[in-house]
Scaffold this active site. Structure first.
Site, PDB file in Angstrom:
ATOM      1  N   HIS A 416      38.466   4.356  31.479  1.00  6.63           N
ATOM      2  CA  HIS A 416      37.138   3.892  31.898  1.00  6.63           C
ATOM      3  C   HIS A 416      36.072   4.916  31.522  1.00  6.63           C
ATOM      4  O   HIS A 416      35.030   4.568  30.941  1.00  6.63           O
ATOM      5  CB  HIS A 416      37.114   3.633  33.402  1.00  6.63           C
ATOM      6  N   GLU A 417      36.316   6.178  31.871  1.00  5.09           N
ATOM      7  CA  GLU A 417      35.335   7.210  31.559  1.00  5.09           C
ATOM      8  C   GLU A 417      35.211   7.406  30.054  1.00  5.09           C
ATOM      9  O   GLU A 417      34.107   7.652  29.541  1.00  5.09           O
ATOM     10  CB  GLU A 417      35.715   8.529  32.252  1.00  5.09           C
ATOM     11  N   HIS A 420      32.691   5.406  28.337  1.00  4.76           N
ATOM     12  CA  HIS A 420      31.336   5.947  28.266  1.00  4.76           C
ATOM     13  C   HIS A 420      31.219   6.960  27.138  1.00  4.76           C
ATOM     14  O   HIS A 420      30.326   6.880  26.305  1.00  4.76           O
ATOM     15  CB  HIS A 420      30.961   6.648  29.572  1.00  4.76           C
TER      16      HIS A 420
END
Length: 461
Positions: A416-417, A420
């Site tokens: 998820h990170e 980014h």
């Protein structure tokens, strides 16, 4: 995505600001733009005009025919008033920064070690967790013991697998009451965040008022999807109503399961699921229904292999390469550094990863820019830098090397990170001038989150 009106309003305000700076000699108004030439300011104005044009809010003819703003003479009282507002706004920003940092530090400093000396109290815990707890005790100078703390690699598995409900309760309450009334640091100073919360609320409310908003919630929503605090509240109520039936069904199923295995909770109440029992009972129910032990997936997610796979996905999707470098100074020995390269070897930016918990590091996971992609006043391109921060299971070096084996949740968090950072949100090639500020990032807020969920769900789940 944010509404067109919000985006346009922001760039219209920026255009007016640049116009004003261009047409005045007022030092207070020019503050922050001293390094910008008139030609650069005109380019910024043209850039804002183009965005507004693209949104269909003004005609091309009106842009072409727009005349420079005529300079208006300000009275001494107007100048003094503007200076006072600017000074108060600066003070509020500084105070908010200090309060937020203190709030975060209080949470980080809220430490708790659960020391176990009776081996029977380790029942249900996985071997790698027990080994890590023994090493932690040794590092703390405690012999023949095991130490568990509030860092997720310790706290999460303990709450899920420990057969000792009383110890789970102790750890749960300590985790829940971090930085609350009565908590103190090693210097016996209060770590209570409640007064800070009210101070932060007051500063944010004052900032919003200075900017012409009725509340900070209204200010916060300017570059987000929702149009008003009322709309947000209504959405949350609808969401709760739709989720309630399923939540009640699952809660009833957990109570039924608790009774079927004759589990006795710390309140001796078979008709109630206590919060420190939820993860424990859910894991047991999962194993009974699906014959699936979540620990069995960990050997497939060794950290280095997972990172390599993650980088390969980015390479396949975006034709970029992450190349590890060793000659860059970092803030901790656990931090690793990568250069992000195009196919032709040209450098896009620099990517840092700080993956393990430590004493002075806050919990959670996040990505933040260290250096924004931009063009400086001299026209030079600034290459972006960003860092991905997690609190994952750390490899153990004693008594023998044990690799970092991630839980499925840790893998989801990492991907998820990386959605980014790895998909180049902070490293984006769409370079915009520094003067446009936060708008260049917040316009794509939902787009940014979408790519993170794409990595999390599409490539891991």
């Amino acid at each position: 995505f944010p509404s067109h009106d919000n985006v346009v309003d922001h760039f219209k305000a920026k255009r007016q600001e640049f116009d004003l700076v261009l047409d005045t000699d007022d030092k207070d108004i020019k503050e922050g733009y001293s390094n910008f030439s008139k030609s650069q300011l005109k380019k910024l104005i043209a850039y804002c005009d183009q965005i507004i044009l693209d949104c269909g809010k003004i005609s091309e003819d009106s842009v072409k025919s727009r005349k420079p703003r005529k300079r208006k003479t300000k009275t001494p009282e107007q100048i003094v008033s503007k200076v006072k507002v600017c000074e108060e706004f600066k003070e509020l920003n500084l105070k908010l920064s200090q309060l937020s940092q203190k709030f975060s530090n209080n949470v980080v400093d809220s430490k708790f070690d659960l020391i176990i000396k009776n081996k029977e109290d380790l029942a249900g815990l996985p071997d790698d967790l027990i080994q890590a707890a023994a090493l932690k005790a040794k590092e703390n100078g405690i012999e023949s013991a095991w130490v568990f703390n509030l860092d997720y690699p310790s706290y999460g598995p303990f709450m899920k697998f420990s057969d000792n409900g009383a110890l789970r309760k102790t750890l749960y309450i300590e985790y829940l009451t971090r930085a609350s009334l009565g908590k103190k640091n090693k210097k016996n100073e209060s770590l209570d965040n409640e007064p800070l919360i009210f101070d932060i609320f007051a500063v944010k409310a004052r900032k919003a008022k200075l900017l012409g908003f009725s509340s900070y919630a209204d200010l916060s929503l300017q570059m987000k999807m929702a149009e008003s605090p009322k709309q947000v509240k209504e959405f949350l109520i609808r969401l709760a109503e739709k989720a309630r039936a399923l939540a009640e069904k699952e809660y009833a199923e957990l109570i039924s399961f608790q009774k079927s295995i004759n589990y006795q909770n710390t309140e001796n109440n078979p008709d109630k699921i206590l919060p420190w029992d939820t993860a424990y009972l859910s894991e047991k129910l999962r194993k009974e229904k699906y014959d699936f032990d979540t620990n069995l997936t960990k050997p497939y997610f060794e950290l280095n292999a997972t990172i390599e796979g993650m980088f390969n996905i980015a390479k396949t999707l975006y034709s970029i390469v992450f190349q590890k470098v060793e000659n860059i100074e970092v803030w901790h020995e656990d931090v690793s550094v990568y250069q992000v390269l195009e196919k032709d070897g040209s450098i896009i930016g620099t990517f840092y990863m700080d993956l393990y918990p430590r004493e002075v590091k806050r919990s959670g996971a996040w990505v933040m820019p260290l250096v924004d992609s931009a063009i400086n006043p001299s026209g030079q391109k600034i290459k972006p830098q960003c860092t991905l921060v997690c609190n994952l299971t750390k490899p153990q070096l004693e008594p023998s090397y044990s690799p970092s084996l991630l839980t499925h949740l840790e893998v989801l968090t990492l991907f998820h990170e990386f959605g980014h950072a790895g998909t180049l949100d902070p490293l984006a090639e769409g370079v915009l001038p520094i003067a446009l500020g936060e708008a260049t990032k917040t316009i794509s807020l939902i787009h940014l989150q979408f790519k993170s969920y794409l990595f999390e769900i599409q490539w891991v789940s």
